[in-house]
Write a protein that holds these residues in place. Structure first.
Motif, PDB file in Angstrom:
ATOM      1  N   ASN A   1       0.798  -1.232   0.000  1.00  0.00           N
ATOM      2  CA  ASN A   1       0.000   0.000   0.000  1.00  0.00           C
ATOM      3  C   ASN A   1       0.834   1.289   0.000  1.00  0.00           C
ATOM      4  O   ASN A   1       0.333   2.345  -0.362  1.00  0.00           O
ATOM      5  CB  ASN A   1      -1.048  -0.013   1.114  1.00  0.00           C
ATOM      6  CG  ASN A   1      -0.471  -0.096   2.504  1.00  0.00           C
ATOM      7  OD1 ASN A   1       0.726   0.096   2.726  1.00  0.00           O
ATOM      8  ND2 ASN A   1      -1.328  -0.408   3.471  1.00  0.00           N
ATOM      9  N   GLN A   2       2.104   1.218   0.365  1.00  0.00           N
ATOM     10  CA  GLN A   2       2.926   2.432   0.286  1.00  0.00           C
ATOM     11  C   GLN A   2       3.250   2.804  -1.167  1.00  0.00           C
ATOM     12  O   GLN A   2       3.742   3.892  -1.434  1.00  0.00           O
ATOM     13  CB  GLN A   2       4.211   2.297   1.120  1.00  0.00           C
ATOM     14  CG  GLN A   2       5.239   1.308   0.595  1.00  0.00           C
ATOM     15  CD  GLN A   2       5.072  -0.088   1.170  1.00  0.00           C
ATOM     16  OE1 GLN A   2       3.972  -0.536   1.431  1.00  0.00           O
ATOM     17  NE2 GLN A   2       6.181  -0.789   1.346  1.00  0.00           N
ATOM     18  N   PHE A   3       2.924   1.897  -2.108  1.00  0.00           N
ATOM     19  CA  PHE A   3       3.189   2.153  -3.533  1.00  0.00           C
ATOM     20  C   PHE A   3       1.900   2.358  -4.332  1.00  0.00           C
ATOM     21  O   PHE A   3       1.933   2.424  -5.557  1.00  0.00           O
ATOM     22  CB  PHE A   3       3.983   0.997  -4.136  1.00  0.00           C
ATOM     23  CG  PHE A   3       5.339   0.818  -3.520  1.00  0.00           C
ATOM     24  CD1 PHE A   3       6.355   1.735  -3.744  1.00  0.00           C
ATOM     25  CD2 PHE A   3       5.595  -0.263  -2.692  1.00  0.00           C
ATOM     26  CE1 PHE A   3       7.603   1.576  -3.171  1.00  0.00           C
ATOM     27  CE2 PHE A   3       6.844  -0.438  -2.121  1.00  0.00           C
ATOM     28  CZ  PHE A   3       7.852   0.485  -2.356  1.00  0.00           C
ATOM     29  N   TRP A   4       0.763   2.441  -3.652  1.00  0.00           N
ATOM     30  CA  TRP A   4      -0.507   2.629  -4.351  1.00  0.00           C
ATOM     31  C   TRP A   4      -0.556   3.973  -5.064  1.00  0.00           C
ATOM     32  O   TRP A   4       0.189   4.898  -4.760  1.00  0.00           O
ATOM     33  CB  TRP A   4      -1.659   2.566  -3.358  1.00  0.00           C
ATOM     34  CG  TRP A   4      -1.986   1.194  -2.870  1.00  0.00           C
ATOM     35  CD1 TRP A   4      -1.371   0.012  -3.175  1.00  0.00           C
ATOM     36  CD2 TRP A   4      -3.024   0.863  -1.947  1.00  0.00           C
ATOM     37  NE1 TRP A   4      -1.967  -1.027  -2.509  1.00  0.00           N
ATOM     38  CE2 TRP A   4      -2.979  -0.532  -1.742  1.00  0.00           C
ATOM     39  CE3 TRP A   4      -3.980   1.611  -1.272  1.00  0.00           C
ATOM     40  CZ2 TRP A   4      -3.867  -1.184  -0.894  1.00  0.00           C
ATOM     41  CZ3 TRP A   4      -4.857   0.958  -0.429  1.00  0.00           C
ATOM     42  CH2 TRP A   4      -4.802  -0.429  -0.250  1.00  0.00           C
ATOM     43  N   ARG A   5      -1.481   4.040  -5.983  1.00  0.00           N
ATOM     44  CA  ARG A   5      -1.795   5.252  -6.750  1.00  0.00           C
ATOM     45  C   ARG A   5      -0.642   5.721  -7.636  1.00  0.00           C
ATOM     46  O   ARG A   5      -0.492   6.908  -7.913  1.00  0.00           O
ATOM     47  CB  ARG A   5      -2.287   6.375  -5.830  1.00  0.00           C
ATOM     48  CG  ARG A   5      -3.618   6.009  -5.177  1.00  0.00           C
ATOM     49  CD  ARG A   5      -4.097   7.035  -4.183  1.00  0.00           C
ATOM     50  NE  ARG A   5      -5.297   6.588  -3.507  1.00  0.00           N
ATOM     51  CZ  ARG A   5      -5.304   5.740  -2.474  1.00  0.00           C
ATOM     52  NH1 ARG A   5      -4.182   5.241  -2.005  1.00  0.00           N
ATOM     53  NH2 ARG A   5      -6.440   5.369  -1.915  1.00  0.00           N
ATOM     54  N   ASN A   6       0.154   4.755  -8.084  1.00  0.00           N
ATOM     55  CA  ASN A   6       1.220   5.035  -9.037  1.00  0.00           C
ATOM     56  C   ASN A   6       1.037   4.259 -10.338  1.00  0.00           C
ATOM     57  O   ASN A   6       1.890   4.323 -11.218  1.00  0.00           O
ATOM     58  CB  ASN A   6       2.591   4.675  -8.437  1.00  0.00           C
ATOM     59  CG  ASN A   6       3.001   5.624  -7.341  1.00  0.00           C
ATOM     60  OD1 ASN A   6       3.220   6.804  -7.586  1.00  0.00           O
ATOM     61  ND2 ASN A   6       3.072   5.125  -6.119  1.00  0.00           N
ATOM     62  N   GLY A   7      -0.046   3.484 -10.426  1.00  0.00           N
ATOM     63  CA  GLY A   7      -0.294   2.691 -11.629  1.00  0.00           C
ATOM     64  C   GLY A   7       0.491   1.395 -11.702  1.00  0.00           C
ATOM     65  O   GLY A   7       0.460   0.710 -12.723  1.00  0.00           O
TER      66      GLY A   7
END
Length: 187
Positions: A112-118
């Motif tokens: 989840n620390q890498f979400w919203r990056n596609g």
């Protein structure tokens, strides 16, 4: 299926997908340890990693995943960011049935620390390429909880089609839950 004859490493513009290796332990551990607290119902909480050693990782992750691949049961790929080699998650395809069906099940988890990056969309699109071209699946399904909006959005964004609702399909959260079935066939 002989995994030595199959191309199991692939790259996208920003990511590398490949089976986990023993030398990935520190990257795997860092990805798990740096997860944010759970963001919603289907976001796993942080794992208790107190007993996870290099040896445990080698046996319980790397060796186990290799065994699954050797037996054509599942193919699990670490997802690594090219820019810094961080492991951002994993994607997998499990064999449901071979023979005249060539049918598999898609799974994906992005820390989840890498979400919203596609990264999820990019990794899953590439996994489907691997599944169809290298692993020779004809049909890949995603089974998604009816209220898992991010997963539904991901499946739709990569061109998977909604097929049906399977009632009381999976036992989780102490009950039989309904799942949406999204699918894609090889072209």
């Amino acid at each position: 299926m002989n995994t030595e004859e199959i191309k199991l490493k692939s790259e996208t513009e920003r990511l590398v997908l490949r089976p986990l290796q023993n030398q990935d332990y520190k990257r795997w551990l860092e990805g798990c340890l740096n997860r944010f607290p759970s963001q919603y119902k289907y976001d796993d909480n942080k794992m208790d990693l107190s007993g996870w050693t290099q040896q445990k990782f080698n046996y319980d992750v790397v060796s186990k995943f290799q065994k699954y691949a050797d037996q054509d049961e599942a193919y699990v790929f670490g997802v690594f960011r090219k820019s810094d080699q961080k492991q951002v998650g994993k994607v997998e395809v499990e064999t449901i049935m071979r023979e005249e069906f060539q049918w598999g099940l898609l799974g994906y988890t992005i820390h989840n620390q890498f979400w919203r990056n596609g990264y999820g969309k990019e990794a899953v699109k590439e996994l489907l390429n691997i599944a169809f071209k290298n692993l020779h699946f004809h049909r890949i399904e995603a089974h998604i909880n009816v209220d898992n909006k991010p997963s539904i959005k991901l499946a739709e964004s990569i061109g998977m089609e909604f097929e049906c609702i399977r009632k009381g399909f999976i036992f989780e959260f102490d009950e039989w839950t309904d799942n949406l079935v999204y699918y894609m066939n090889s072209k």
